[in-house]
Design an enzyme around this catalytic site. Structure first.
Site, PDB file in Angstrom:
ATOM      1  N   TYR A  67       0.873  -1.179   0.000  1.00 20.97           N
ATOM      2  CA  TYR A  67       0.000   0.000   0.000  1.00 20.97           C
ATOM      3  C   TYR A  67       0.908   1.227   0.000  1.00 20.97           C
ATOM      4  O   TYR A  67       1.465   1.616   1.034  1.00 20.97           O
ATOM      5  CB  TYR A  67      -0.884   0.045   1.256  1.00 20.97           C
ATOM      6  CG  TYR A  67      -1.913  -1.059   1.381  1.00 20.97           C
ATOM      7  CD1 TYR A  67      -2.330  -1.809   0.278  1.00 20.97           C
ATOM      8  CD2 TYR A  67      -2.497  -1.336   2.607  1.00 20.97           C
ATOM      9  CE1 TYR A  67      -3.289  -2.800   0.403  1.00 20.97           C
ATOM     10  CE2 TYR A  67      -3.464  -2.335   2.740  1.00 20.97           C
ATOM     11  CZ  TYR A  67      -3.842  -3.071   1.629  1.00 20.97           C
ATOM     12  OH  TYR A  67      -4.798  -4.052   1.768  1.00 20.97           O
TER      13      TYR A  67
ATOM     14  N   PHE B 135     -13.292  -4.103   1.844  1.00 20.54           N
ATOM     15  CA  PHE B 135     -14.325  -3.281   1.200  1.00 20.54           C
ATOM     16  C   PHE B 135     -15.630  -3.316   2.019  1.00 20.54           C
ATOM     17  O   PHE B 135     -16.721  -3.525   1.481  1.00 20.54           O
ATOM     18  CB  PHE B 135     -14.603  -3.753  -0.236  1.00 20.54           C
ATOM     19  CG  PHE B 135     -13.480  -3.558  -1.216  1.00 20.54           C
ATOM     20  CD1 PHE B 135     -12.487  -2.614  -1.000  1.00 20.54           C
ATOM     21  CD2 PHE B 135     -13.418  -4.305  -2.386  1.00 20.54           C
ATOM     22  CE1 PHE B 135     -11.451  -2.426  -1.916  1.00 20.54           C
ATOM     23  CE2 PHE B 135     -12.397  -4.136  -3.310  1.00 20.54           C
ATOM     24  CZ  PHE B 135     -11.410  -3.194  -3.073  1.00 20.54           C
ATOM     25  N   PRO B 136     -15.559  -3.097   3.338  1.00 18.48           N
ATOM     26  CA  PRO B 136     -16.783  -3.135   4.153  1.00 18.48           C
ATOM     27  C   PRO B 136     -17.782  -2.048   3.771  1.00 18.48           C
ATOM     28  O   PRO B 136     -18.971  -2.175   4.048  1.00 18.48           O
ATOM     29  CB  PRO B 136     -16.269  -2.932   5.584  1.00 18.48           C
ATOM     30  CG  PRO B 136     -14.976  -2.208   5.425  1.00 18.48           C
ATOM     31  CD  PRO B 136     -14.378  -2.717   4.153  1.00 18.48           C
ATOM     32  N   LEU B 137     -17.255  -0.975   3.117  1.00 22.19           N
ATOM     33  CA  LEU B 137     -18.163   0.108   2.681  1.00 22.19           C
ATOM     34  C   LEU B 137     -18.405   0.024   1.178  1.00 22.19           C
ATOM     35  O   LEU B 137     -18.784   1.004   0.544  1.00 22.19           O
ATOM     36  CB  LEU B 137     -17.554   1.471   3.051  1.00 22.19           C
ATOM     37  CG  LEU B 137     -17.302   1.690   4.547  1.00 22.19           C
ATOM     38  CD1 LEU B 137     -16.571   3.007   4.791  1.00 22.19           C
ATOM     39  CD2 LEU B 137     -18.619   1.666   5.315  1.00 22.19           C
ATOM     40  N   GLY B 138     -18.140  -1.115   0.624  1.00 19.23           N
ATOM     41  CA  GLY B 138     -18.383  -1.293  -0.806  1.00 19.23           C
ATOM     42  C   GLY B 138     -17.125  -1.130  -1.638  1.00 19.23           C
ATOM     43  O   GLY B 138     -17.036  -1.634  -2.748  1.00 19.23           O
ATOM     44  N   GLY B 139     -16.141  -0.421  -1.111  1.00 15.46           N
ATOM     45  CA  GLY B 139     -14.843  -0.323  -1.769  1.00 15.46           C
ATOM     46  C   GLY B 139     -14.772   0.685  -2.904  1.00 15.46           C
ATOM     47  O   GLY B 139     -13.754   1.339  -3.094  1.00 15.46           O
ATOM     48  N   PHE B 140     -15.856   0.837  -3.645  1.00 20.70           N
ATOM     49  CA  PHE B 140     -15.799   1.709  -4.835  1.00 20.70           C
ATOM     50  C   PHE B 140     -16.876   2.793  -4.762  1.00 20.70           C
ATOM     51  O   PHE B 140     -17.521   3.118  -5.740  1.00 20.70           O
ATOM     52  CB  PHE B 140     -15.977   0.866  -6.112  1.00 20.70           C
ATOM     53  CG  PHE B 140     -14.941  -0.196  -6.260  1.00 20.70           C
ATOM     54  CD1 PHE B 140     -13.682   0.098  -6.766  1.00 20.70           C
ATOM     55  CD2 PHE B 140     -15.198  -1.502  -5.856  1.00 20.70           C
ATOM     56  CE1 PHE B 140     -12.713  -0.878  -6.872  1.00 20.70           C
ATOM     57  CE2 PHE B 140     -14.238  -2.485  -5.963  1.00 20.70           C
ATOM     58  CZ  PHE B 140     -12.978  -2.171  -6.476  1.00 20.70           C
TER      59      PHE B 140
HETATM   60  N1  LIG Z   1      -7.175  -8.292   1.394  1.00 25.55           N
HETATM   61  C1  LIG Z   1      -7.442  -7.560   0.352  1.00 25.55           C
HETATM   62  O1  LIG Z   1      -7.367  -8.003  -0.783  1.00 25.55           O
HETATM   63  C2  LIG Z   1      -7.896  -6.146   0.528  1.00 25.55           C
HETATM   64  C3  LIG Z   1      -8.412  -5.432  -0.564  1.00 25.55           C
HETATM   65  C4  LIG Z   1      -8.834  -4.129  -0.341  1.00 25.55           C
HETATM   66  C5  LIG Z   1      -8.749  -3.554   0.918  1.00 25.55           C
HETATM   67  N2  LIG Z   1      -8.219  -4.271   1.950  1.00 25.55           N
HETATM   68  C6  LIG Z   1      -8.166  -3.713   3.325  1.00 25.55           C
HETATM   69  O2  LIG Z   1      -9.496  -3.404   3.711  1.00 25.55           O
HETATM   70  C7  LIG Z   1      -9.565  -2.041   4.135  1.00 25.55           C
HETATM   71  C8  LIG Z   1     -10.932  -1.503   3.824  1.00 25.55           C
HETATM   72  O3  LIG Z   1     -11.137  -1.467   2.436  1.00 25.55           O
HETATM   73  P1  LIG Z   1     -11.132  -0.114   1.593  1.00 25.55           P
HETATM   74  O4  LIG Z   1     -10.540   0.968   2.385  1.00 25.55           O
HETATM   75  O5  LIG Z   1     -10.511  -0.406   0.288  1.00 25.55           O
HETATM   76  O6  LIG Z   1     -12.672   0.092   1.261  1.00 25.55           O
HETATM   77  P2  LIG Z   1     -13.931   0.551   2.127  1.00 25.55           P
HETATM   78  O7  LIG Z   1     -13.571   0.636   3.567  1.00 25.55           O
HETATM   79  O8  LIG Z   1     -15.066  -0.290   1.708  1.00 25.55           O
HETATM   80  O9  LIG Z   1     -14.190   1.986   1.535  1.00 25.55           O
HETATM   81  C9  LIG Z   1     -13.247   2.987   1.583  1.00 25.55           C
HETATM   82  C10 LIG Z   1     -13.732   4.099   0.656  1.00 25.55           C
HETATM   83  O10 LIG Z   1     -14.916   4.674   1.172  1.00 25.55           O
HETATM   84  C11 LIG Z   1     -14.696   6.047   1.456  1.00 25.55           C
HETATM   85  N3  LIG Z   1     -15.280   6.291   2.781  1.00 25.55           N
HETATM   86  C12 LIG Z   1     -14.851   5.795   3.978  1.00 25.55           C
HETATM   87  N4  LIG Z   1     -15.656   6.203   4.960  1.00 25.55           N
HETATM   88  C13 LIG Z   1     -16.613   6.967   4.377  1.00 25.55           C
HETATM   89  C14 LIG Z   1     -17.724   7.683   4.865  1.00 25.55           C
HETATM   90  N5  LIG Z   1     -18.020   7.677   6.176  1.00 25.55           N
HETATM   91  N6  LIG Z   1     -18.501   8.380   3.980  1.00 25.55           N
HETATM   92  C15 LIG Z   1     -18.218   8.390   2.662  1.00 25.55           C
HETATM   93  N7  LIG Z   1     -17.162   7.721   2.129  1.00 25.55           N
HETATM   94  C16 LIG Z   1     -16.378   7.023   2.981  1.00 25.55           C
HETATM   95  C17 LIG Z   1     -13.219   6.275   1.445  1.00 25.55           C
HETATM   96  O11 LIG Z   1     -12.910   7.544   0.902  1.00 25.55           O
HETATM   97  P3  LIG Z   1     -12.341   8.718   1.859  1.00 25.55           P
HETATM   98  O12 LIG Z   1     -10.880   8.467   2.015  1.00 25.55           O
HETATM   99  O13 LIG Z   1     -12.671   9.952   1.085  1.00 25.55           O
HETATM  100  O14 LIG Z   1     -13.097   8.628   3.151  1.00 25.55           O
HETATM  101  C18 LIG Z   1     -12.743   5.196   0.492  1.00 25.55           C
HETATM  102  O15 LIG Z   1     -12.816   5.656  -0.848  1.00 25.55           O
HETATM  103  C19 LIG Z   1      -8.423  -1.369   3.369  1.00 25.55           C
HETATM  104  O16 LIG Z   1      -8.056  -0.137   3.943  1.00 25.55           O
HETATM  105  C20 LIG Z   1      -7.362  -2.437   3.440  1.00 25.55           C
HETATM  106  O17 LIG Z   1      -6.695  -2.352   4.694  1.00 25.55           O
HETATM  107  C21 LIG Z   1      -7.809  -5.548   1.770  1.00 25.55           C
END
Ligand SMILES: NC(=O)c1ccc[n+]([C@@H]2O[C@H](COP(=O)([O-])OP(=O)(O)OC[C@H]3O[C@@H](n4cnc5c(N)ncnc54)[C@H](OP(=O)(O)O)[C@@H]3O)[C@@H](O)[C@H]2O)c1
Length: 286
Positions: free
Chosen positions: A61, A213-218
């Site tokens: 990352y 991607f607990p918040l959908g990721g995209f």
């Molecule tokens: N094992 C794997 O293959 C894998 C793959 C992906 C991710 N991960 C891990 O999982 C973690 C979580 O996944 P993720 O960060 O990719 O996706 P996520 O938590 O589903 O979503 C993050 C996205 O949502 C936005 N967001 C977060 N909080 C928000 C809110 N309250 N309101 C509106 N938008 C919001 C963030 O943008 P802002 O920055 O603008 O808030 C970011 O674009 C990662 O950080 C990583 O550590 C692991």
């Protein structure tokens, strides 16, 4: 955060079920422009202040010279005794690649674990996942040879607990036959529940499940049901997504990612949102 919201990882490591994903700290778009490092460090410090003791990261990352591990080290060292840093190895990403381009060979995993140790300034990593597959799991792929390398590093004391990421139930079983698995990290959110068989194994064997991607990721999913539940509680859709995961099972550990201080506050407050059985039934209805 509710103080009872913990899971005993691998039976012996107390980990907050509300965690933090560090992937978005160096850059909110993978391979996109670097975020502001001061904000990244402030977000990390605030997450810990709010009770998070589980930070999810990886050496792959980064954006240019800005790395998630570097920000964690700068922001949080000296580490609190109870801090649990989870990292992942497996994907190969060169310095100029916007995304991982493939998978490491077994022989490359030890140096990758050592790189995480170095970047984080640790002698031992609390939790290391073997991350396999591409965007989704690769069901035909054996994880055995690579997992064995991590199992040896665990025996040597460089790793405390092992996990697997982006795996099928069969791959989890293959890994478990070689060494204890304390956590699984697969893609999952309340709008696209899956992994029923694998979750059954996790429940039976007391293996934590940290959905990525607990918040959908995209982008935050636009879902009328979730918006309705949020409105009933005066909460937001991201908060319902996170509270819904936490309510599914005590083994769910959430690791929402953000580089925004305001989103961090909003997400962390979801640990205090208690959904009713009516809400949960509505979330889970087809
Ligand atoms: N094992 C794997 O293959 C894998 C793959 C992906 C991710 N991960 C891990 O999982 C973690 C979580 O996944 P993720 O960060 O990719 O996706 P996520 O938590 O589903 O979503 C993050 C996205 O949502 C936005 N967001 C977060 N909080 C928000 C809110 N309250 N309101 C509106 N938008 C919001 C963030 O943008 P802002 O920055 O603008 O808030 C970011 O674009 C990662 O950080 C990583 O550590 C692991």
């Amino acid at each position: 955060m509710n103080t009872n919201e913990f899971w005993m990882l691998g039976g012996d490591l107390k980990i907050s079920r509300m965690g933090f994903g560090a992937m978005r700290l160096p850059s909110s778009e993978r391979g996109g422009p670097a975020n502001d490092p001061d904000t990244g460090r402030a977000v990390l410090r605030r997450a810990v202040e709010l009770g998070v003791n589980h930070i999810d990261t990886a050496a792959f990352y980064f954006s240019g010279d800005l790395t998630a591990n570097g920000l964690i080290s700068e922001a949080l060292r000296p580490y609190r005794d109870d801090l649990v840093i989870a990292t992942k190895v497996g994907p190969r990403r060169g310095r100029h690649d916007p995304m991982p381009t493939g998978h490491m060979e077994p022989a490359e995993l030890r140096p990758e674990v050592e790189r995480n140790l170095r970047e984080l300034g640790l002698d031992r990593l609390d939790l290391v996942y073997l991350r396999v597959g591409g965007l989704g799991p690769a069901p035909d792929e054996s994880v055995g040879e690579r997992f064995e390398v991590l199992a040896r590093l665990r025996e040597e004391g460089l790793i405390r607990h092992l996990g697997v990421s982006n795996v099928t139930a069969a791959q989890l079983e293959e890994a478990r036959a070689l060494a204890p698995v304390a956590a699984v990290q697969n893609r999952f959110d309340v709008t696209m529940p899956q992994d029923t068989e694998l979750l059954g194994v996790c429940e039976r064997e007391e293996i934590a499940y940290a959905p990525f991607f607990p918040l959908g990721g995209f982008g935050i999913p636009e879902d009328e049901r979730i918006a309705r539940i949020a409105a009933r509680h005066g909460a937001t859709v991201p908060q319902v997504l996170l509270a819904g995961l936490l309510a599914l099972s005590p083994l769910m550990l959430v690791i929402p990612g953000t580089s925004s201080p305001a989103h961090l506050e909003e997400n962390m407050a979801a640990a205090g949102l208690k959904l009713t059985s009516e809400d949960l039934a509505e979330l889970q209805s087809p």
